[in-house]
Design a protein around this motif. Sequence first.
Motif, PDB file in Angstrom:
ATOM      1  N   ARG A 177       0.788  -1.186  -0.106  1.00 27.24           N
ATOM      2  CA  ARG A 177      -0.163  -0.042   0.008  1.00 27.24           C
ATOM      3  C   ARG A 177       0.701   1.198   0.005  1.00 27.24           C
ATOM      4  NH1 ARG A 177       0.427   2.548   5.066  1.00 27.24           N
ATOM      5  NH2 ARG A 177       0.774   1.124   6.787  1.00 27.24           N
ATOM      6  N   ILE A 178       0.182   2.277  -0.379  1.00 24.92           N
ATOM      7  CA  ILE A 178       1.004   3.718  -0.424  1.00 24.92           C
ATOM      8  C   ILE A 178       1.081   4.130   1.087  1.00 24.92           C
ATOM      9  CG2 ILE A 178       0.814   6.010  -0.968  1.00 24.92           C
ATOM     10  CD1 ILE A 178       1.227   4.125  -3.282  1.00 24.92           C
ATOM     11  N   GLN A 179       2.567   4.463   1.387  1.00 27.95           N
ATOM     12  CA  GLN A 179       2.544   5.373   2.722  1.00 27.95           C
ATOM     13  C   GLN A 179       1.477   5.946   3.296  1.00 27.95           C
ATOM     14  OE1 GLN A 179       5.719   7.959   2.690  1.00 27.95           O
ATOM     15  NE2 GLN A 179       4.741   8.938   4.259  1.00 27.95           N
ATOM     16  N   ALA A 180       1.099   5.854   4.478  1.00 27.04           N
ATOM     17  CA  ALA A 180       0.292   6.682   5.246  1.00 27.04           C
ATOM     18  C   ALA A 180       0.738   7.670   5.859  1.00 27.04           C
ATOM     19  CB  ALA A 180      -0.704   5.915   5.905  1.00 27.04           C
ATOM     20  N   GLU A 181       0.241   8.784   6.527  1.00 28.56           N
ATOM     21  CA  GLU A 181       0.745   9.960   7.286  1.00 28.56           C
ATOM     22  C   GLU A 181       1.631   9.261   8.441  1.00 28.56           C
ATOM     23  OE1 GLU A 181      -0.871  13.688   8.427  1.00 28.56           O
ATOM     24  OE2 GLU A 181      -1.801  13.358   6.522  1.00 28.56           O
ATOM     25  N   GLY A 182       0.781   8.438   9.225  1.00 26.78           N
ATOM     26  CA  GLY A 182       1.265   7.954  10.428  1.00 26.78           C
ATOM     27  C   GLY A 182       2.375   6.554  10.365  1.00 26.78           C
ATOM     28  N   ASP A 183       2.698   6.501   9.369  1.00 29.37           N
ATOM     29  CA  ASP A 183       3.807   5.485   9.141  1.00 29.37           C
ATOM     30  C   ASP A 183       5.148   5.793   9.300  1.00 29.37           C
ATOM     31  OD1 ASP A 183       1.759   3.603   8.132  1.00 29.37           O
ATOM     32  OD2 ASP A 183       2.386   4.038   6.020  1.00 29.37           O
ATOM     33  N   VAL A 184       5.571   7.077   9.589  1.00 26.19           N
ATOM     34  CA  VAL A 184       7.124   7.417   9.468  1.00 26.19           C
ATOM     35  C   VAL A 184       7.848   6.807  10.623  1.00 26.19           C
ATOM     36  CG1 VAL A 184       8.512   9.253   9.510  1.00 26.19           C
ATOM     37  CG2 VAL A 184       6.621   9.410   8.275  1.00 26.19           C
ATOM     38  N   THR A 185       7.156   6.852  11.892  1.00 30.84           N
ATOM     39  CA  THR A 185       7.837   6.341  13.053  1.00 30.84           C
ATOM     40  C   THR A 185       8.131   4.851  12.895  1.00 30.84           C
ATOM     41  OG1 THR A 185       7.034   8.012  14.374  1.00 30.84           O
ATOM     42  CG2 THR A 185       7.559   6.185  15.430  1.00 30.84           C
ATOM     43  N   ALA A 186       6.950   4.264  12.371  1.00 31.32           N
ATOM     44  CA  ALA A 186       7.190   2.738  12.191  1.00 31.32           C
ATOM     45  C   ALA A 186       8.266   2.369  11.169  1.00 31.32           C
ATOM     46  CB  ALA A 186       5.932   2.110  12.043  1.00 31.32           C
ATOM     47  N   LEU A 187       8.260   2.992  10.139  1.00 25.67           N
ATOM     48  CA  LEU A 187       9.418   3.008   9.093  1.00 25.67           C
ATOM     49  C   LEU A 187      10.860   3.220   9.460  1.00 25.67           C
ATOM     50  CD1 LEU A 187       7.474   4.168   5.873  1.00 25.67           C
ATOM     51  CD2 LEU A 187       7.621   1.985   6.770  1.00 25.67           C
ATOM     52  N   VAL A 188      10.745   4.187  10.509  1.00 23.37           N
ATOM     53  CA  VAL A 188      12.092   4.607  10.838  1.00 23.37           C
ATOM     54  C   VAL A 188      12.646   3.400  11.824  1.00 23.37           C
ATOM     55  CG1 VAL A 188      13.487   6.146  12.555  1.00 23.37           C
ATOM     56  CG2 VAL A 188      12.028   7.120  10.855  1.00 23.37           C
ATOM     57  N   GLU A 189      11.853   2.856  12.735  1.00 23.25           N
ATOM     58  CA  GLU A 189      12.149   1.642  13.475  1.00 23.25           C
ATOM     59  C   GLU A 189      12.484   0.602  12.709  1.00 23.25           C
ATOM     60  OE1 GLU A 189      13.290  -0.502  16.361  1.00 23.25           O
ATOM     61  OE2 GLU A 189      13.008   1.588  16.654  1.00 23.25           O
ATOM     62  N   LEU A 190      11.830   0.470  11.622  1.00 23.74           N
ATOM     63  CA  LEU A 190      12.092  -0.820  10.842  1.00 23.74           C
ATOM     64  C   LEU A 190      13.412  -0.720  10.243  1.00 23.74           C
ATOM     65  CD1 LEU A 190       9.646  -2.998   8.535  1.00 23.74           C
ATOM     66  CD2 LEU A 190      11.872  -2.144   7.780  1.00 23.74           C
ATOM     67  N   ALA A 191      13.618   0.465   9.820  1.00 19.67           N
ATOM     68  CA  ALA A 191      14.995   0.733   8.981  1.00 19.67           C
ATOM     69  C   ALA A 191      16.173   0.505  10.017  1.00 19.67           C
ATOM     70  CB  ALA A 191      15.035   2.223   8.261  1.00 19.67           C
ATOM     71  N   HIS A 227      19.651   6.981   9.992  1.00 18.65           N
ATOM     72  CA  HIS A 227      18.774   6.187   9.291  1.00 18.65           C
ATOM     73  C   HIS A 227      17.434   6.870   9.568  1.00 18.65           C
ATOM     74  CE1 HIS A 227      21.368   2.783   9.048  1.00 18.65           C
ATOM     75  NE2 HIS A 227      21.245   2.447  10.209  1.00 18.65           N
ATOM     76  N   GLU A 228      17.072   7.789  10.671  1.00 18.73           N
ATOM     77  CA  GLU A 228      15.719   8.340  10.769  1.00 18.73           C
ATOM     78  C   GLU A 228      15.856   9.615   9.481  1.00 18.73           C
ATOM     79  OE1 GLU A 228      13.182  10.962  13.714  1.00 18.73           O
ATOM     80  OE2 GLU A 228      14.838  10.053  14.522  1.00 18.73           O
ATOM     81  N   ALA A 229      16.818  10.233   9.235  1.00 15.91           N
ATOM     82  CA  ALA A 229      16.927  11.353   8.487  1.00 15.91           C
ATOM     83  C   ALA A 229      16.685  10.719   6.845  1.00 15.91           C
ATOM     84  CB  ALA A 229      18.396  12.220   8.463  1.00 15.91           C
ATOM     85  N   VAL A 230      17.176   9.531   6.548  1.00 14.25           N
ATOM     86  CA  VAL A 230      17.124   8.896   5.344  1.00 14.25           C
ATOM     87  C   VAL A 230      15.693   8.580   4.983  1.00 14.25           C
ATOM     88  CG1 VAL A 230      17.481   6.946   3.971  1.00 14.25           C
ATOM     89  CG2 VAL A 230      19.459   8.094   5.007  1.00 14.25           C
ATOM     90  N   VAL A 231      15.099   7.882   6.120  1.00 17.39           N
ATOM     91  CA  VAL A 231      13.750   7.663   6.028  1.00 17.39           C
ATOM     92  C   VAL A 231      12.660   8.670   5.919  1.00 17.39           C
ATOM     93  CG1 VAL A 231      11.760   6.465   7.318  1.00 17.39           C
ATOM     94  CG2 VAL A 231      14.063   5.561   7.016  1.00 17.39           C
ATOM     95  N   ARG A 232      12.888   9.606   6.961  1.00 17.79           N
ATOM     96  CA  ARG A 232      12.021  10.816   6.727  1.00 17.79           C
ATOM     97  C   ARG A 232      12.275  11.700   5.503  1.00 17.79           C
ATOM     98  NH1 ARG A 232       9.203  12.114  11.502  1.00 17.79           N
ATOM     99  NH2 ARG A 232       9.798  11.249  13.168  1.00 17.79           N
TER     100      ARG A 232
END
Length: 166
Positions: free
Chosen positions: A5-19, A50-55
């Motif tokens: 699915r396309i990224q949702a607004e609330g995904d960023v924190t979870a994506l940072v942690e996954l990265a 990692h946080e900077a790359v994902v954000r």
Amino acid sequence: MATLRIQAEGDVTALVELARRSWKGVEVAVDEALGSPLDRLATPSWAAHHEAVVREACESPETYVVVAEDKGEIVGFVGYRIHPASSGMSEYGEVEVIAVAPEVRGRGVGRELLDRAVSDLREAGVPVIMLETGGDEGHTPARSLYESAGFRRLATAQYWLAGSAD
């Protein structure tokens, strides 16, 4: 098989942690290759990097981020974009970032994400697609995925040297 699915607004924190979890092997390999003190001079904080790359990927209006879920849990993501043609260079697609949770590696999630990015970029009509990754041991699984998808490796080299003593 994951659901994409396309990224949702609330995904960023979870994506940072996954990265952060996904790229641990890269941290170790790069730090080992650079040695001390270059490892901390180049990357004082892997977590912040990692946080900077994902954000940056998630917040850039030019980058599309697709998320993979399995049983309601985020297990991977890919970010990709189209670069406009410039003097001497054609328009091209770029897979900017990809991460897969360590606990689901080997189940085809990375392939699904990469295939989605490639499909979307081809559908957009780009004549060529590129991505970059490291040549270190930590990036070996990524290189295997990219080569198995038909990407051709262009040998490059990076050299690092300590700068100012401050």
